[in-house]
Design an enzyme around this catalytic site. Sequence first.
Site, PDB file in Angstrom:
ATOM      1  N   SER A 138       5.397   1.823  10.247  1.00 20.33           N
ATOM      2  CA  SER A 138       4.380   1.385   9.291  1.00 20.33           C
ATOM      3  C   SER A 138       4.059  -0.055   9.623  1.00 20.33           C
ATOM      4  O   SER A 138       4.843  -0.737  10.289  1.00 20.33           O
ATOM      5  CB  SER A 138       4.929   1.479   7.862  1.00 20.33           C
ATOM      6  OG  SER A 138       4.115   0.772   6.944  1.00 20.33           O
ATOM      7  N   TYR A 151      11.490   0.430   1.426  1.00 17.95           N
ATOM      8  CA  TYR A 151      10.531   0.931   2.412  1.00 17.95           C
ATOM      9  C   TYR A 151      10.409  -0.047   3.579  1.00 17.95           C
ATOM     10  O   TYR A 151      10.455   0.340   4.752  1.00 17.95           O
ATOM     11  CB  TYR A 151       9.178   1.146   1.738  1.00 17.95           C
ATOM     12  CG  TYR A 151       8.167   1.893   2.569  1.00 17.95           C
ATOM     13  CD1 TYR A 151       8.175   3.287   2.637  1.00 17.95           C
ATOM     14  CD2 TYR A 151       7.183   1.215   3.281  1.00 17.95           C
ATOM     15  CE1 TYR A 151       7.235   3.978   3.390  1.00 17.95           C
ATOM     16  CE2 TYR A 151       6.238   1.893   4.043  1.00 17.95           C
ATOM     17  CZ  TYR A 151       6.268   3.271   4.092  1.00 17.95           C
ATOM     18  OH  TYR A 151       5.342   3.958   4.836  1.00 17.95           O
TER      19      TYR A 151
END
Length: 256
Positions: A138, A151
């Site tokens: 990401s 995350y």
Amino acid sequence: MLKGKTALVTGSTSGIGLGIAKALAAQGANIVLNGFGDAEGPKAEIAALGVKVAYHGADMSKVSDIEDMMQFAASTFGRVDILVNNAGIQHVARIEEFPVDRWDAIIAINLSSAFHATRLALPSMQQVNWGRIINVASVHGLVASAAKSAYVAAKHGVVGLTKVTALENATSGVTCNAICPGWVLTPLVQKQVDAKAQAMGVSHEEAKNLLLGEKEPSMQFTTPEELGALAVFFCSPAADNVRGVAWNMDGGWTAQ
């Protein structure tokens, strides 16, 4: 280009994973799908591209499930030639308020599952001196955002794992690279759009623009199809010496 190869894509019943699976299938790869929810629809979409498709519902937080999935893929198609570690979940909260069980689940699914699938896929790739491991990290593997501690930590870990995997196999035909998308309008991100629209009392379109405007200069979402095309490039001969990169497709997010 990938006829006769087998690709296993985790978290591939929707969103980015399904987009990548379809792109690899369009190049002739047989596909092993994985994920929650409806599997028959995605299986039909892949089969329509003229390749063989199988599904395994491994819970990516459980090592025994991952081991079973890798054995299933090998027994169904011979071996896994292309592994796409895509499975991921999200939870948003400040660190002092972050539920411990959510931290554990995010680290397990977003990071540890990639390690376990990789360690199980590598031996057969090394044996034939060809393999592609593609980790869907990401933009949050490169930079941080508040309230996303688990995350961000997991995705930074995925980028680190990518580099180590690439280095350990640098003199072989096995490569490992990471894709680092910015905003992609997946079900996961749609929830964030819905929450923003509700919290601010604005339309969904306005909420989308607000979300993009915070981070992504291009003011447009990256698509699963674009990410799939990048995955296909990583599998091509042109990428034989692309090793250990964290390739951001983020509309300029990290260029700021």
